[in-house]
Design a protein around this motif. Structure first.
Motif, PDB file in Angstrom:
ATOM      1  N   LEU A  19      -9.607  -7.446 -16.069  1.00  0.00           N
ATOM      2  CA  LEU A  19     -10.132  -6.878 -15.024  1.00  0.00           C
ATOM      3  C   LEU A  19      -9.282  -6.777 -13.725  1.00  0.00           C
ATOM      4  CD1 LEU A  19     -12.379  -5.246 -14.203  1.00  0.00           C
ATOM      5  CD2 LEU A  19     -13.522  -7.024 -13.370  1.00  0.00           C
ATOM      6  N   SER A  20      -8.635  -7.902 -13.304  1.00  0.00           N
ATOM      7  CA  SER A  20      -7.348  -7.868 -12.419  1.00  0.00           C
ATOM      8  C   SER A  20      -6.526  -6.951 -12.272  1.00  0.00           C
ATOM      9  CB  SER A  20      -6.991  -9.345 -11.932  1.00  0.00           C
ATOM     10  OG  SER A  20      -8.040 -10.347 -11.592  1.00  0.00           O
ATOM     11  N   GLU A  21      -5.831  -6.563 -13.590  1.00  0.00           N
ATOM     12  CA  GLU A  21      -5.023  -6.128 -14.064  1.00  0.00           C
ATOM     13  C   GLU A  21      -5.208  -4.430 -13.610  1.00  0.00           C
ATOM     14  OE1 GLU A  21      -3.590  -7.022 -17.879  1.00  0.00           O
ATOM     15  OE2 GLU A  21      -2.408  -8.667 -17.269  1.00  0.00           O
ATOM     16  N   GLN A  22      -6.481  -4.059 -14.237  1.00  0.00           N
ATOM     17  CA  GLN A  22      -7.055  -2.744 -13.932  1.00  0.00           C
ATOM     18  C   GLN A  22      -7.350  -2.501 -12.396  1.00  0.00           C
ATOM     19  OE1 GLN A  22     -10.618  -1.982 -16.202  1.00  0.00           O
ATOM     20  NE2 GLN A  22      -9.449  -2.246 -18.031  1.00  0.00           N
ATOM     21  N   LEU A  23      -7.772  -3.629 -11.780  1.00  0.00           N
ATOM     22  CA  LEU A  23      -8.027  -3.354 -10.274  1.00  0.00           C
ATOM     23  C   LEU A  23      -6.643  -3.260  -9.577  1.00  0.00           C
ATOM     24  CD1 LEU A  23     -10.760  -5.980  -9.857  1.00  0.00           C
ATOM     25  CD2 LEU A  23     -10.951  -3.447  -9.910  1.00  0.00           C
ATOM     26  N   ASN A  24      -5.471  -3.832  -9.907  1.00  0.00           N
ATOM     27  CA  ASN A  24      -4.158  -3.673  -9.325  1.00  0.00           C
ATOM     28  C   ASN A  24      -3.894  -2.417  -9.422  1.00  0.00           C
ATOM     29  OD1 ASN A  24      -4.296  -6.288  -8.215  1.00  0.00           O
ATOM     30  ND2 ASN A  24      -3.370  -7.205 -10.259  1.00  0.00           N
ATOM     31  N   GLU A  25      -4.092  -1.843 -10.940  1.00  0.00           N
ATOM     32  CA  GLU A  25      -3.599  -0.349 -11.065  1.00  0.00           C
ATOM     33  C   GLU A  25      -4.277   0.564 -10.347  1.00  0.00           C
ATOM     34  OE1 GLU A  25      -1.797   2.666 -13.698  1.00  0.00           O
ATOM     35  OE2 GLU A  25      -1.456   0.634 -13.879  1.00  0.00           O
ATOM     36  N   ILE A  26      -5.460   0.342 -10.033  1.00  0.00           N
ATOM     37  CA  ILE A  26      -6.516   1.246  -9.420  1.00  0.00           C
ATOM     38  C   ILE A  26      -5.813   1.238  -7.698  1.00  0.00           C
ATOM     39  CG2 ILE A  26      -8.547   1.513  -8.402  1.00  0.00           C
ATOM     40  CD1 ILE A  26      -9.634   0.432 -10.794  1.00  0.00           C
ATOM     41  N   GLY A  27      -5.704   0.147  -7.358  1.00  0.00           N
ATOM     42  CA  GLY A  27      -4.775  -0.017  -6.018  1.00  0.00           C
ATOM     43  C   GLY A  27      -3.563   0.726  -6.001  1.00  0.00           C
ATOM     44  N   ARG A  28      -2.798   0.680  -6.782  1.00  0.00           N
ATOM     45  CA  ARG A  28      -1.382   1.343  -6.864  1.00  0.00           C
ATOM     46  C   ARG A  28      -2.003   2.868  -6.848  1.00  0.00           C
ATOM     47  NH1 ARG A  28       0.238  -2.858 -10.135  1.00  0.00           N
ATOM     48  NH2 ARG A  28      -0.365  -1.809 -12.045  1.00  0.00           N
ATOM     49  N   MET A  29      -2.662   3.352  -7.544  1.00  0.00           N
ATOM     50  CA  MET A  29      -3.041   4.705  -7.727  1.00  0.00           C
ATOM     51  C   MET A  29      -3.591   5.100  -6.333  1.00  0.00           C
ATOM     52  SD  MET A  29      -4.738   4.575 -11.255  1.00  0.00           S
ATOM     53  CE  MET A  29      -4.901   6.233 -12.013  1.00  0.00           C
ATOM     54  N   LEU A  30      -4.749   4.369  -5.659  1.00  0.00           N
ATOM     55  CA  LEU A  30      -4.976   4.866  -4.477  1.00  0.00           C
ATOM     56  C   LEU A  30      -4.168   4.990  -3.286  1.00  0.00           C
ATOM     57  CD1 LEU A  30      -8.401   2.740  -4.333  1.00  0.00           C
ATOM     58  CD2 LEU A  30      -8.148   5.162  -4.493  1.00  0.00           C
ATOM     59  N   GLY A  31      -3.085   3.908  -3.338  1.00  0.00           N
ATOM     60  CA  GLY A  31      -1.879   4.218  -2.448  1.00  0.00           C
ATOM     61  C   GLY A  31      -1.101   5.131  -2.617  1.00  0.00           C
ATOM     62  N   GLY A  32      -0.917   5.658  -4.087  1.00  0.00           N
ATOM     63  CA  GLY A  32      -0.189   6.764  -4.265  1.00  0.00           C
ATOM     64  C   GLY A  32      -0.670   8.188  -3.998  1.00  0.00           C
ATOM     65  N   TRP A  33      -2.060   8.150  -3.990  1.00  0.00           N
ATOM     66  CA  TRP A  33      -2.946   9.239  -3.563  1.00  0.00           C
ATOM     67  C   TRP A  33      -2.768   9.449  -2.027  1.00  0.00           C
ATOM     68  CZ3 TRP A  33      -8.877   9.543  -4.985  1.00  0.00           C
ATOM     69  CH2 TRP A  33      -9.265  11.172  -4.864  1.00  0.00           C
ATOM     70  N   ILE A  34      -3.006   8.387  -1.387  1.00  0.00           N
ATOM     71  CA  ILE A  34      -2.582   8.431   0.210  1.00  0.00           C
ATOM     72  C   ILE A  34      -1.383   8.900   0.457  1.00  0.00           C
ATOM     73  CG2 ILE A  34      -2.549   7.089   2.202  1.00  0.00           C
ATOM     74  CD1 ILE A  34      -4.843   5.284   1.327  1.00  0.00           C
ATOM     75  N   LYS A  35      -0.367   8.579  -0.165  1.00  0.00           N
ATOM     76  CA  LYS A  35       1.083   8.910   0.207  1.00  0.00           C
ATOM     77  C   LYS A  35       1.045  10.422  -0.301  1.00  0.00           C
ATOM     78  CE  LYS A  35       5.733   7.853  -1.020  1.00  0.00           C
ATOM     79  NZ  LYS A  35       6.693   6.782  -1.985  1.00  0.00           N
TER      80      LYS A  35
END
Length: 161
Positions: free
Chosen positions: A140-156
């Protein structure tokens, strides 16, 4: 004998249930035809396709939901409820961000990232107290880290537009 109303029979009429049912079906059919005719003349605004971050978050939530079932009853409604609440707010923030203009989208995605951090924090707390098995916590932590990267990329990418 029926009442003066066209649609509603008198209480003592023997044919009342069947007549009432027929009238209700006719009203239902007429209403549906009216709705279909109205919808035919409207222009549709298609919702945006679900971005991969929303789909990934839904998958992570499904995994969390399976983990939550293994919590003891006491912890399921305290710490488990807190994680559940943050997860649902995260999904809501991502979903709302889909429909916002770029100027408001960044603020909504920032809130989503803070909700994600809350999920991670309380999930770590549950793991440290041995409410979650290490393998499931890692997955679950790996999936949440991936989601964080995706959200950061979306903001960028939103900032660059």
């Amino acid at each position: 004998m029926t009442s003066g109303f066209l649609f509603f029979p008198d209480k003592n009429a023997s044919h009342a249930p069947s007549k009432f049912l027929i009238v209700m079906i006719l009203l239902y059919v007429r209403l549906n035809v009216f709705i279909l005719l109205t919808l035919k003349n409207m222009t549709y605004v298609a919702p945006p396709s679900s971005p991969s971050v929303l789909l990934k978050t839904k998958v992570a939530y499904t995994l969390w939901f399976a983990i939550l079932q293994d919590f003891s009853r006491i912890h399921r409604f305290t710490l488990g409820g807190k994680i559940e609440s943050y997860f649902l707010e995260l999904l809501e923030c991502i979903f709302i961000a889909l429909y916002l203009p770029p100027t408001q989208k960044i603020a909504q995605l920032t809130v989503a990232i803070s909700k994600l951090d809350g999920v991670k924090f309380f999930l770590q707390l549950a793991w440290e107290n041995k409410y979650i098995p290490p393998k499931k916590y890692i997955e679950l932590s790996e999936q949440l880290n991936e989601i964080g990267r995706m959200l950061g990329g979306w903001i960028k990418s939103t900032k660059e537009r």
